[in-house]
Structure formats: C-alpha cells, structure tokens
Design a protein around this motif. Structure first.
Motif, short mmCIF file in Angstrom:
data_model
loop_
_atom_site.label_atom_id
_atom_site.label_comp_id
_atom_site.label_asym_id
_atom_site.label_seq_id
_atom_site.Cartn_x
_atom_site.Cartn_y
_atom_site.Cartn_z
N THR A 1 37.28 -13.42 46.06
CA THR A 1 36.67 -14.19 46.77
C THR A 1 36.04 -15.47 46.12
OG1 THR A 1 35.80 -12.15 47.87
CG2 THR A 1 34.66 -14.21 48.21
N GLY A 2 36.47 -16.74 46.95
CA GLY A 2 35.88 -18.00 46.46
C GLY A 2 34.82 -18.38 47.12
N LYS A 3 33.94 -19.34 46.54
CA LYS A 3 32.96 -19.94 47.28
C LYS A 3 32.87 -21.44 47.31
CE LYS A 3 28.78 -20.76 45.27
NZ LYS A 3 27.50 -20.69 44.65
N ARG A 4 32.85 -22.07 48.60
CA ARG A 4 32.90 -23.41 48.69
C ARG A 4 31.61 -24.09 48.37
NH1 ARG A 4 35.32 -21.17 53.55
NH2 ARG A 4 37.59 -21.68 53.52
N ARG A 5 31.43 -25.46 48.64
CA ARG A 5 30.42 -26.44 48.14
C ARG A 5 29.30 -25.82 48.96
NH1 ARG A 5 30.32 -32.67 47.17
NH2 ARG A 5 27.91 -33.04 46.53
N ASP A 6 29.55 -25.58 50.18
CA ASP A 6 28.39 -25.43 51.21
C ASP A 6 27.86 -23.99 51.31
OD1 ASP A 6 30.56 -24.08 52.43
OD2 ASP A 6 30.70 -25.12 54.12
N GLY A 7 28.51 -23.02 50.17
CA GLY A 7 28.07 -21.71 50.00
C GLY A 7 28.94 -20.67 50.88
N THR A 8 29.60 -21.06 51.76
CA THR A 8 30.41 -20.15 52.61
C THR A 8 31.72 -19.57 51.50
OG1 THR A 8 32.01 -21.88 53.03
CG2 THR A 8 30.20 -21.28 54.72
N THR A 9 31.94 -18.54 51.85
CA THR A 9 32.99 -17.91 51.03
C THR A 9 34.27 -17.62 51.89
OG1 THR A 9 32.10 -15.63 51.63
CG2 THR A 9 31.22 -16.54 49.61
N PHE A 10 35.30 -17.34 51.07
CA PHE A 10 36.66 -17.15 51.81
C PHE A 10 37.45 -16.34 50.85
CE2 PHE A 10 37.04 -20.67 48.97
CZ PHE A 10 38.09 -20.79 48.66
N PRO A 11 38.39 -15.38 51.41
CA PRO A 11 39.37 -14.71 50.56
C PRO A 11 40.40 -15.56 49.98
CG PRO A 11 39.95 -14.20 52.91
CD PRO A 11 38.72 -15.28 52.90
N ALA B 1 43.70 -24.61 20.93
CA ALA B 1 42.71 -24.10 21.75
C ALA B 1 43.55 -23.75 23.08
CB ALA B 1 41.53 -25.42 22.20
N PRO B 2 42.72 -22.58 23.53
CA PRO B 2 43.37 -21.95 24.83
C PRO B 2 42.84 -22.58 26.10
CG PRO B 2 41.56 -20.76 24.23
CD PRO B 2 41.66 -21.68 23.29
N TYR B 3 43.97 -22.69 26.96
CA TYR B 3 43.59 -23.34 28.26
C TYR B 3 44.07 -22.28 29.47
CZ TYR B 3 41.93 -27.80 26.25
OH TYR B 3 41.56 -28.76 25.54
N PHE B 4 43.32 -22.29 30.45
CA PHE B 4 43.91 -21.66 31.76
C PHE B 4 43.95 -22.37 33.07
CE2 PHE B 4 41.12 -19.32 28.65
CZ PHE B 4 41.86 -18.28 28.24
N THR B 5 45.30 -21.98 33.55
CA THR B 5 45.64 -22.81 34.80
C THR B 5 45.56 -21.74 35.90
OG1 THR B 5 47.04 -24.42 33.77
CG2 THR B 5 47.08 -24.13 36.27
N GLY B 6 44.61 -21.81 36.83
CA GLY B 6 44.63 -20.97 38.09
C GLY B 6 45.03 -21.85 39.31
N PHE B 7 45.98 -20.98 39.95
CA PHE B 7 46.53 -21.48 41.25
C PHE B 7 46.16 -20.45 42.43
CE2 PHE B 7 49.59 -22.15 37.84
CZ PHE B 7 50.20 -23.61 38.06
N VAL B 8 45.40 -21.21 43.23
CA VAL B 8 44.52 -20.63 44.33
C VAL B 8 45.02 -21.03 45.67
CG1 VAL B 8 42.25 -20.56 45.46
CG2 VAL B 8 42.40 -20.88 42.87
N ARG B 9 45.32 -19.73 46.45
CA ARG B 9 45.71 -19.78 47.98
C ARG B 9 44.88 -19.11 48.89
NH1 ARG B 9 51.80 -17.86 48.94
NH2 ARG B 9 52.11 -19.58 47.69
N ASP B 10 44.41 -20.18 49.76
CA ASP B 10 43.53 -19.71 50.90
C ASP B 10 44.00 -18.58 51.72
OD1 ASP B 10 41.45 -19.35 52.46
OD2 ASP B 10 41.34 -21.30 53.30
N LEU B 11 43.37 -17.32 51.78
CA LEU B 11 44.07 -16.25 52.55
C LEU B 11 43.32 -16.23 53.96
CD1 LEU B 11 44.52 -13.42 49.83
CD2 LEU B 11 46.26 -15.21 50.74
N THR B 12 42.61 -16.91 54.25
CA THR B 12 41.73 -17.09 55.60
C THR B 12 42.78 -16.77 56.74
OG1 THR B 12 39.85 -18.31 54.72
CG2 THR B 12 40.12 -18.27 56.91
N GLU B 13 43.74 -17.97 56.77
CA GLU B 13 44.47 -18.03 57.80
C GLU B 13 45.59 -16.69 57.82
OE1 GLU B 13 46.05 -19.55 61.43
OE2 GLU B 13 44.32 -19.95 60.35
#
Length: 499
Positions: free
Chosen positions: A216-226, A239-251
């Motif tokens: 679950t992610g959270k937007r700037r306005d406080g709403t959440t979405f899968p 040093a370690p770095y991590f790359t995250g790929f995020v896909r909105d599952l709402t639709e």
C-alpha cells in the motif's frame, strides 16, 4: 617561447611538457605581448614564425567563447587568483576543438605577467557531450515509462524520483529527493521501514529484493492506494542503493472487480440458458409420451364402458382424472417451452469491440501461456450492434474456450476474430482457429442439444449459443478452414444510425 629568457632547466621542463601534449603561454599584461610554445602554436594552428598577439588569440576562438574568455583573463589580471577557462578553437560554430587554459599572475622584473599551460580536452568534451546525451535520453525514457521509479540509498533517503512517481504520489522531484522513502508509506510500514533497512545492512538477508509484491502506498494528500512494488539493488562507491519500480493497481483492481462481476453475470445467464435449453428439450421429448398416456387412458375407458364390474364407474372416473392430469402436464410443459423459446431480453446499442474485449478477458485466459497468437481484425465502421450484452458475451466466451481447447495439440496456434457488414443491416462476426477442425460426421449434429465431442462436455454450449443468436434475429453456422481448423460465424443486427 619567443621574447623570454629561460634557463636550461626551464627549457628541459618545457620540452617534457610538450612531450605530453601540454603547451605553455605567457601574456605581458602591460604590452599585451603573447608568447606561445610550439605545442601551443600547434593546438591553435599557428606556424612557428607567425607573430602572436592577444587580439589574434581572441580571433581564433569561436565567437560565443570570445567575450567569456576575455572577461575571465581580465578578472584574474585585475583581482588575482587562478585562471581556468575552456573554449573552442576553429571549425564551424559549435564544432571546434576544445582547449583548456590554466594560469596565474606573476611579477617579473617589475612587469605583471599572466602565464600557464593549455591542454587539449576535445576527447573529454566529446565524452561529456555523449554522456549528457545519454543522460537526456535516459531521462526521456524514464519520463515516459508508466511505472514510477524511485532510488534510495542504504538509509532510505530518496536520491531519484521519476516523473511518473511525481504524478503517482503528488510530490515534485525537488520535494521528494532528500526525504526518507517512508514518507510514501502508511503505518505500520512507515514506522518499520528504517528497521528493515538496518536489519538488511547488518545481516544482508533479503526479504523483498528481486521479488515483486503488492503493498500500500500513500500520496501527498494522505490517500492510500494498492501498488505492485519490485526492488533491485546496486552498489556504487561501496555503498548500497535500491531502485523501486511502482505500478498503481487501482485501475487494475477496478478492472478485476468488473471482470468478476461480468463473470458472475455470464455464469448466471449461462446456467439459466442451460436450464432453459434442457427444459425445452425435455418438453419436446416428454410431451409425446404424455399425449400417448392420455390416449391410452381414453381407449381403456371405452373398453370399460361395457363392463358389468360393480367398480367400473370408479375405474372410469379415475382414468378420466388421469387423462386430464396427463393433458394438464403437457400444457404446463408447452407453456414452459414457449417461455424459454421466447428468450425475451433487454437489447441495447453496444460496441462490438468492447464486447469482444471483455469476453476475451474471460474466455482467452491462458492463451499467452499456450503460445496462441491473437488477432482482432475489427472494422470500426461496423462496431455498433443492438444486442443483449451479457448473452452475446456468453456466445463469444463459449467460442473462445472451444477454440483454445481445439488448438491444445496443434503445432500452429492462431485465433482470429473479425467482423464485416452483410445484407439486411446485419454484422457478421467470425471466430477462426487453427485447431483440429470439424469432421464430416460432426457437422450435421454440431448445434444439437446434448451432442458433444468432449469427454466431459454436456453438449449444450453451441446449442445455447445458436438459440441466443436466433433470438437476436441472426443465424449461426460453422465452416472448416482449407488450411485446417474451423471458423464459427454468426450475425447480429447492426444498430440504427440514429441510435
């Protein structure tokens, strides 16, 4: 250099620098007399005997670099400090050779001089331009990728925030970079994320790296979405770095809910249709024996009319009642059959492409895993039809599933769906496969109720499908393809233009 007295050690040092492609220069700030070494002359394309002046030097630079270089030299000459300026020499505008000049002021016999070295940095500039182009290209790709991309360091601080991430989470890149990535998470993940990273730094034990999962992610306005999150790891400077790929599952979830709703509707209608088809077949089959029972009852009553048995009147009365009930049962079955055969439904103007798309999501599930190529050759001019959406989708789902089963063992697997206009304001839909095809002994009974070639089939799918199409005023038939496989065709009424 001409005009300057040098010791043997200075000459030796200059020769060594020239061997490395480094030129020297000296500018008398009072007379503007300029002295260049042979290497410097070679870099600027000036012969060894040609006199060199400060104005000649500026004239050799590209026009856009002259004023900037002159100001840099004047600034050091008047205020001190070190000179470090790069400029282009010769060539067409924007394509000259890059040279870097470094120097510092000094006093010599009471005269102020500014001198130093020049370096050929053309390769470095070309490499820098190539890297800039590649970075711009990469940025343009990242700006168009629909998935959001976020890069964090080993402590969870965001280092990169793509344009898609801006749109998804509501933060700008400037606002996000430097903040902890936990800002994009609701509790309890927000409070636990730093401890997850600390544990990974300590133990090196992976829990989600390289494994996609739904969070679950959270937007700037406080709403959440899968969202679906996939994380990759890299090392830079130890040093370690991590790359995250995020896909909105709402639709996606809305689509899944719609498909489940559609599937429930199809299952419901399919069951009703199957029951109706079976009831119609049973009505046809049972009506004859019931009529025969009634006739036998009437014949038996006539035989009893001359009997002297004291119970004859009672038997006649019972047989009359039995004959009446047999006729009544026949009437009930006929009414049931009439009700089923009417097939009354609510017809609306629908998009044929949309019907096929939704039916394909259900009936063609698993087609990719079976290496089946799907081709939808749909003409948008004949897209509007007047139909009951759920019933027609039931027909399409049945044809799609039959096609997939027919191609299960075929070396070539291709499913084609096409539409075309036919006479009488009808639209024809063709579903063609490359499966096992139709045998001659199968064709005559293909649409008969309870006829099937499947081991576990009921034999009502195609029968129901044809009943649905005929209830819409169309017709349905099947053909064998010359190259193998079968094509099922059916027609539907085209929607009036005013609709």
């Amino acid at each position: 250099m001409t005009g300057i007295t040098r010791s043997s050690s200075e000459l030796h040092f200059e020769l060594r620098m020239q061997g490395f492609g480094v030129g020297t220069w000296d500018l008398n700030l009072s007379t503007r007399e300029l002295a260049w070494s042979d290497s410097t002359r070679a870099l600027f394309g000036i012969g060894n005997v040609e006199p060199v002046t400060y104005q000649l030097f500026l004239s050799l630079l590209e026009p856009r670099d002259r004023e900037r270089t002159d100001q840099a030299i004047r600034r050091v000459a008047e205020g001190g400090g070190n000179l470090d300026v790069s400029f282009r020499v010769g060539g067409s505008p924007g394509s000259g050779q890059w040279i870097r000049a470094r120097g510092m002021p000094r006093d010599e016999a009471g005269v102020r001089h500014l001198g130093g070295i020049v370096l050929d940095i053309n390769e470095e500039k070309l490499l820098e331009a190539a890297l800039r182009t590649r970075e711009t290209h990469l940025r343009s790709i990242l700006d168009t990728v629909p998935d959001a991309m976020i890069v964090i360091d080993g402590h969870g601080t965001m280092q990169f925030f793509s344009a898609a991430a801006e749109r998804l989470f509501g933060f700008t890149e400037q606002e996000a970079i430097g903040k902890n990535v936990s800002e994009l998470m609701p509790n309890p993940d927000r409070g636990r994320h730093d401890s997850y990273l600390a544990r990974y730094r300590t133990t090196g034990e992976r829990h989600i790296i390289g494994i996609g999962r739904i969070v679950t992610g959270k937007r700037r306005d406080g709403t959440t979405f899968p969202m679906h999150l996939t994380i990759g790891e890299m090392q830079s400077g130890g040093a370690p770095y991590f790359t995250g790929f995020v896909r909105d599952l709402t639709e996606h979830q809305h689509t899944q809910a719609r498909l489940q709703e559609l599937q429930s509707e199809l299952v419901h209608v399919s069951r009703l249709s199957a029951m109706g088809e079976m009831a119609s077949a049973l009505a046809h089959e049972l009506n004859q024996p019931l009529a025969a029972i009634s006739n036998y009852m009437k014949g038996s009553r006539r035989l009893l009319s001359g009997s002297q048995d004291p119970n004859a009147s009672k038997i006649e009365n019972a047989m009359d009642r039995a004959a009446e009930q047999a006729l009544r049962a026949g009437q009930i079955i006929r009414r049931l059959r009439d009700f089923v055969s009417r097939g009354e439904s609510e017809k609306r103007v629908e998009s044929l492409a949309k019907l096929i798309e939704e039916a394909g999501a259900l009936g063609l599930a698993g087609a990719r895993e079976q290496n089946i190529k799907l081709r939808f050759n749909l003409n948008p001019e004949f897209d509007r039809v007047l139909v009951d959406r759920v019933q027609v989708q039931q027909v399409l789902v049945n044809l799609f599933r039959n096609a997939l089963e027919a191609m299960a063992q075929s070396p070539r697997r291709e499913l084609i769906v096409a539409n075309a206009e036919v006479a009488d304001d009808m639209v024809e839909i063709a579903v063609s496969d490359t499966g096992s095809g139709l045998h001659d002994d199968v064709k005559p009974n293909l649409f008969q109720t309870f006829f099937t070639t499947k081991e576990t089939g009921m034999g009502v799918g195609l029968s129901i499908s044809r009943s649905i199409i005929e209830a819409h005023g169309g017709r349905m038939w099947a053909e064998s393809n010359p190259s193998g496989g079968a094509t099922f065709r059916f027609t539907l009424p085209a929607a009036p233009i005013e609709s």
